[in-house]
Design a protein around this motif. Structure first.
Motif, PDB file in Angstrom:
ATOM      1  N   PRO A   1       0.829  -1.214   0.000  1.00  0.00           N
ATOM      2  CA  PRO A   1       0.000   0.000   0.000  1.00  0.00           C
ATOM      3  C   PRO A   1       0.860   1.259   0.000  1.00  0.00           C
ATOM      4  CG  PRO A   1      -0.711  -1.571   1.685  1.00  0.00           C
ATOM      5  CD  PRO A   1       0.619  -2.044   1.192  1.00  0.00           C
ATOM      6  N   ILE A   2       0.308   2.346  -0.536  1.00  0.00           N
ATOM      7  CA  ILE A   2       1.002   3.635  -0.544  1.00  0.00           C
ATOM      8  C   ILE A   2       0.056   4.713  -0.040  1.00  0.00           C
ATOM      9  CG2 ILE A   2       2.629   3.035  -2.373  1.00  0.00           C
ATOM     10  CD1 ILE A   2       0.805   4.397  -4.363  1.00  0.00           C
ATOM     11  N   ASP A   3       0.612   5.804   0.470  1.00  0.00           N
ATOM     12  CA  ASP A   3      -0.186   6.865   1.082  1.00  0.00           C
ATOM     13  C   ASP A   3      -1.007   7.657   0.069  1.00  0.00           C
ATOM     14  OD1 ASP A   3       0.780   6.181   3.573  1.00  0.00           O
ATOM     15  OD2 ASP A   3       2.430   7.642   3.504  1.00  0.00           O
ATOM     16  N   SER A   4      -0.509   7.774  -1.164  1.00  0.00           N
ATOM     17  CA  SER A   4      -1.166   8.645  -2.138  1.00  0.00           C
ATOM     18  C   SER A   4      -2.448   8.050  -2.722  1.00  0.00           C
ATOM     19  CB  SER A   4      -0.198   9.003  -3.274  1.00  0.00           C
ATOM     20  OG  SER A   4       0.352   7.846  -3.851  1.00  0.00           O
TER      21      SER A   4
ATOM     22  N   GLY B   1       9.687   6.564  -5.245  1.00  0.00           N
ATOM     23  CA  GLY B   1       9.030   5.296  -5.507  1.00  0.00           C
ATOM     24  C   GLY B   1       7.643   5.439  -6.125  1.00  0.00           C
ATOM     25  N   ALA B   2       6.844   4.386  -5.990  1.00  0.00           N
ATOM     26  CA  ALA B   2       5.501   4.373  -6.571  1.00  0.00           C
ATOM     27  C   ALA B   2       4.619   5.461  -5.978  1.00  0.00           C
ATOM     28  CB  ALA B   2       4.861   3.000  -6.367  1.00  0.00           C
ATOM     29  N   ASP B   3       4.817   5.772  -4.702  1.00  0.00           N
ATOM     30  CA  ASP B   3       4.006   6.789  -4.042  1.00  0.00           C
ATOM     31  C   ASP B   3       4.135   8.133  -4.744  1.00  0.00           C
ATOM     32  OD1 ASP B   3       2.223   7.695  -2.191  1.00  0.00           O
ATOM     33  OD2 ASP B   3       3.510   7.408  -0.449  1.00  0.00           O
ATOM     34  N   MET B   4       5.352   8.563  -5.016  1.00  0.00           N
ATOM     35  CA  MET B   4       5.569   9.839  -5.679  1.00  0.00           C
ATOM     36  C   MET B   4       5.172   9.772  -7.154  1.00  0.00           C
ATOM     37  SD  MET B   4       8.943  12.318  -5.588  1.00  0.00           S
ATOM     38  CE  MET B   4       8.809  12.474  -3.805  1.00  0.00           C
TER      39      MET B   4
END
Length: 306
Positions: A51-54, A132-135
């Motif tokens: 999971p990611i925050d965005s 990473g994927a989040d950004m």
């Protein structure tokens, strides 16, 4: 000031390959992969799930449960030991179960845009190197003014292993060339993993440059989907899942994937692909692709209106 990544051109360029993930694992292999092999659930939830925050997971799950249209960011990452890598394939896959349609929009890796979280403009594929994927998700959302529901990240180092596990794939090659290791003739071409890598990497001998390479990568994707969905590959699902588990990350969990299989599989019936266009230029001796507002608005309408 944030440290900017090395500007050297990656040795491996990937524009279309992440579709393998959706095609073979989520939409291509079929629901039997998850019901027959207990290994799949453990691999997805323990090794792939990140999971990611965005992305708000609860919102995404509600949309899947209601069978609403989805936008998925596909990232093809060339990451090697000691290097976080860059997302040399950046694509938005839109699934619309109301019209049984699938749309794949490719964003050129050299596209200049604001890197969300860093505050300056850079190549869009550098967002992954910074955060990473989040950004990457936050940057693509800002660039196209859309909402992404899921992301899928694939390390391209595992592509040859995946093809070898499936056996071989066959593509219709449109131009003949020899790279010193393989002789590619026009017409149906059968390839193992190493030959597949050579097929998708070649660019300089193609008169269409990056566009030709993109077309070859699309052929490879179709070949993998066809092979992965064949009856002869059923016994290899377990090992294929293991390979993907070592080379893939996504905020989807096993339950999400099952629901995509059950409710979104028919979106493959109507597939459309589009590659964003722009004008190349050099800024401080670095090459960028400048995508104008009209093109961005066009793609925003395509993705947000699905």
């Amino acid at each position: 000031m944030s440290r900017r990544p090395d500007r050297k051109k990656p040795k491996r360029l990937w524009l279309k390959i992440p579709l393998i993930l959706i095609g073979v694992l989520v939409l291509g292999i079929g629901a039997y992969a998850f019901s027959i092999y207990n290994n799949a659930a453990k691999t997805v939830d323990d090794e792939m799930h990140a999971p990611i925050d965005s992305i708000d997971r609860d919102v995404a799950k509600k949309k899947v449960n209601a069978t609403e249209p989805l936008n998925i960011l596909l990232l093809g990452v060339d990451a090697r030991e000691g290097d976080s890598g860059r997302s040399d394939a950046v694509m938005v896959l839109s699934l619309d179960p109301t019209t049984d349609s699938m749309q794949l929009v490719s964003i050129p890796r050299d596209t200049r845009t604001t890197i969300v979280g860093e505050g300056f403009e850079d190549k869009i594929n550098h967002a992954f190197a910074f955060g990473g994927a989040d950004m990457s998700v936050a940057t693509v959302e800002n660039f196209l003014d859309i909402e992404l529901d899921y992301y899928v990240q694939m390390n391209m180092e595992g592509l040859d292993e995946l093809v070898d596990e499936l056996g071989t794939i066959t593509v219709d090659n449109e131009i003949a060339w020899n790279d010193g290791s393989y002789d590619f003739q026009e017409g149906p071409t059968e390839m193992d993993g190493d030959k597949t890598m050579a097929f998708v990497r070649m660019r300089k001998q193609d008169p269409d440059g990056d566009f030709g390479r993109t077309d070859r990568q699309r052929k490879v994707i179709q070949g993998i989907i066809d092979r992965g969905a064949s009856f002869g590959s059923v016994t290899k699902i377990n090992s294929t899942i293991d390979i993907l588990g070592n080379n893939m990350e996504t905020n989807m969990d096993f339950d999400d994937m099952k629901k995509l299989l059950n409710s979104y599989a028919d979106t493959r019936k109507n597939f459309v692909s589009y590659q964003m266009t722009g004008n190349g230029t050099y800024i401080d001796e670095i090459y960028y692709l400048i995508v104008d507002d009209k093109e961005v608005e066009k793609v925003h309408g395509m993705v947000s209106g699905i």
